[in-house]
Design an enzyme around this catalytic site. Structure first.
Site, PDB file in Angstrom:
ATOM      1  CB  THR A 156      -0.908   0.009   1.251  1.00 47.98           C
ATOM      2  OG1 THR A 156      -1.702  -1.170   1.224  1.00 47.98           O
ATOM      3  CG2 THR A 156      -1.820   1.207   1.281  1.00 47.98           C
ATOM      4  CB  THR A 213       0.715  -4.073   6.327  1.00 49.05           C
ATOM      5  OG1 THR A 213      -0.570  -4.176   5.703  1.00 49.05           O
ATOM      6  CG2 THR A 213       1.185  -2.642   6.331  1.00 49.05           C
ATOM      7  CG  ASP A 214      -2.209  -7.912   3.637  1.00 50.93           C
ATOM      8  OD1 ASP A 214      -2.591  -7.248   4.615  1.00 50.93           O
ATOM      9  OD2 ASP A 214      -2.829  -7.945   2.555  1.00 50.93           O
ATOM     10  CE  LYS A 251      -2.372  -5.872   8.361  1.00 49.73           C
ATOM     11  NZ  LYS A 251      -2.582  -5.856   6.919  1.00 49.73           N
TER      12      LYS A 251
HETATM   13  N1  ASP Z   1      -2.426  -5.915   0.647  1.00 52.53           N
HETATM   14  C1  ASP Z   1      -1.412  -4.929   0.981  1.00 52.53           C
HETATM   15  C2  ASP Z   1      -0.064  -5.613   0.966  1.00 52.53           C
HETATM   16  O1  ASP Z   1       0.244  -6.359   1.850  1.00 52.53           O
HETATM   17  C3  ASP Z   1      -1.711  -4.358   2.320  1.00 52.53           C
HETATM   18  C4  ASP Z   1      -0.768  -3.290   2.797  1.00 52.53           C
HETATM   19  O2  ASP Z   1       0.279  -3.022   2.271  1.00 52.53           O
HETATM   20  O3  ASP Z   1      -1.132  -2.666   3.812  1.00 52.53           O
HETATM   21  O4  ASP Z   1       0.691  -5.440   0.043  1.00 52.53           O
END
Ligand code: ASP
Length: 344
Positions: free
Chosen positions: A12, A87-88, A159
Site C-alpha cells: 500500500t 503489511t499483509d 500484524k
Molecule cells: N495488501 C497490501 C499488501 O500487503 C496491504 C498493505 O500493504 O497494507 O501489500
C-alpha cells in the site's frame, strides 16, 4: 550525512487508487519516491526497485531476493537499509530476512509499510517512511519493523489490525526503541559494534511443501492422515488452541497422527492461535501429550516466525543425510535455539 539503501518491494505504501478506486502497485515504481520528496534531508539514499507487488503474493523466493539484495550491498557503505513492503506479510518477510542474514548483521534493516496509500493526506505512508529512515540511521544492528510510533524486532512482530495506524505488535518481546524527535534505543535493541568484523553468513534457503492447519473443535483426523502418505509434504504445522493444546481424546485425538507423521519423516510443529503463549511450558495434559507423541513446540515465537523458521531449519536439515530419528531430533534442537533473538 549517512547513506541509506531504500529497497522497494510494493504494498500500500507505494500504491495509488485507479479510476475504479482499486489500489494497485504503480506502473512506474519510481513514483513511490513522490510520497516523501524531502527524504534526502534525513539521509542520502539509493533507490532499488526489487519487487512491485501486493505482499499477499509474496513467497519464500521473495524473502530470499530481499536478503540477497541486502547481502550483495553489504560492503557498499550503507549505514542502513529500509525495505518498503506491504503489511499483509511484512512480519513473515522480516522474520525470514532476520534468519537469513543472521546474528552478524551490523547495520539496521528496517521494514516499513503503511495502512493508507499516499493519496490519503492524513495517512501514514510518508510518516512511516520518514521514521524508518531515522531508525536506519541509528545505532541499531538488527532487522526491525518500524510502523506508526513503534520499532519492533523483525522476528517478533506480527500484524494486529487491518486498518488502524498502529498495525503491528510484538506480543512476547519489548519494543526496540522509542520514537520521539529522536530515535532512543532501548537496552533490548542490538547495537552496532565497530569491533565486530565478522561477515554476514547468508543462509537464505526455505523448504517448500509445508502445510499449516489451524485447529477447530471436531476436526476429523482423516483430513490430516492423507498428509502422512503425501510424498510432497515436508512438514505440518498445527496451530493449537492455546499453549500448545491439541485434542488428545476420542475420535478427534491428533496424537496418532502426530506420532505417525513424525515416524514417516514429516515433522509436526505446534504453534498457537494466540500471540504470546509459550507452547513449551504448557501445563495442560493435551499439550504435553502432543509433545510426547512427537510434536515440536515453538516456545514464544510468533506463529509467523515459527512457520518461517520451520522452512529455514528444514532446508538445512534436508541437506544432511541423517536418518529420520536423528533428523527429527535435529529439527527439534534447531527450532528451540534462538538464532536472532526470535524466542526466549
Ligand atoms: N495488501 C497490501 C499488501 O500487503 C496491504 C498493505 O500493504 O497494507 O501489500
Amino acid at each position: 550525512m549517512k547513506k541509506i539503501c531504500l529497497i522497494y518491494t510494493g504494498g500500500t505504501i507505494g500504491m495509488w487508487p485507479n479510476e475504479a478506486g482499486i489500489l494497485l502497485p504503480p506502473e512506474n515504481p519510481d513514483n513511490f519516491l513522490k510520497i516523501a520528496p524531502d527524504l534526502h534531508e534525513i539521509a542520502e539514499f539509493d533507490f532499488v526497485t526489487l519487487l512491485n507487488k501486493d505482499s499477499t503474493n509474496f513467497c519464500p523466493d521473495d524473502w530470499i531476493a530481499i536478503a540477497q539484495a541486502i547481502y550483495d550491498r553489504r560492503n557498499e557503505g550503507y549505514a542502513g537499509f529500509v525495505v518498503a513492503h506491504g503489511t499483509d506479510t511484512m512480519h513473515f518477510s522480516s522474520s525470514a530476512v532476520s534468519l537469513a542474514l543472521g546474528k552478524n548483521l551490523n547495520v539496521p534493516v528496517v521494514f516499513t509499510g503503511s495502512q493508507t496509500d499516499a493519496s490519503v493526506k492524513h495517512g501514514d505512508a510518508r510518516t512511516n517512511l520518514m521514521r524508518s529512515f531515522m531508525v536506519a540511521c541509528s545505532d541499531l544492528a538488527e532487522v526491525a519493523l518500524c510502523f506508526d510510533h513503534a520499532v519492533f524486532r523483525g522476528a517478533r512482530a506480527q500484524k494486529r489490525h487491518e486498518s488502524e495506524f498502529d498495525a503491528f505488535e510484538s506480543p512476547a518481546f519489548p519494543r526496540l526503541a522509542r520514537l520521539t524527535k529522536f530515535v532512543e534505543l532501548f537496552p533490548e535493541a542490538k547495537r552496532r559494534n565497530p569491533e565486530i568484523k565478522d561477515d554476514i553468513e547468508l543462509i537464505a534457503e526455505f523448504a517448500p511443501n509445508i502445510v499449516q492447519i489451524s485447529l477447530i473443535p471436531g476436526l476429523e483426523t482423516h483430513f490430516l492422515n492423507s498428509l502422512i502418505s503425501n510424498e510432497f509434504c515436508h512438514g505440518v504445522i498445527l496451530q493449537s488452541f492455546g499453549a500448545g493444546n491439541v485434542p488428545d481424546q476420542g475420535p478427534f485425538s491428533l496424537l496418532e497422527f502426530i506420532a505417525k507423521a513424525s515416524s514417516f519423516g514429516k515433522p509436526v510443529l505446534v504453534t498457537s492461535q494466540f500471540p504470546a503463549n509459550s507452547t513449551t511450558n504448557t501445563e495442560y495434559g493435551p499439550g504435553k501429550s502432543a509433545v510426547e507423541a512427537g510434536a515440536i513446540p515453538t516456545g514464544n515465537m510468533t506463529s509467523a516466525c515459527a512457520m518461517v523458521k520451520f522452512r529455514w531449519v528444514l532446508a538445512q536439515v534436508m541437506k544432511t543425510n541423517l536418518k529420520n530419528g536423528e533428523r527429527q531430533k535435529r529439527i527439534r534442537e534447531l527450532m528451540n535455539l534462538s538464532f536472532v533473538g526470535e524466542l526466549d
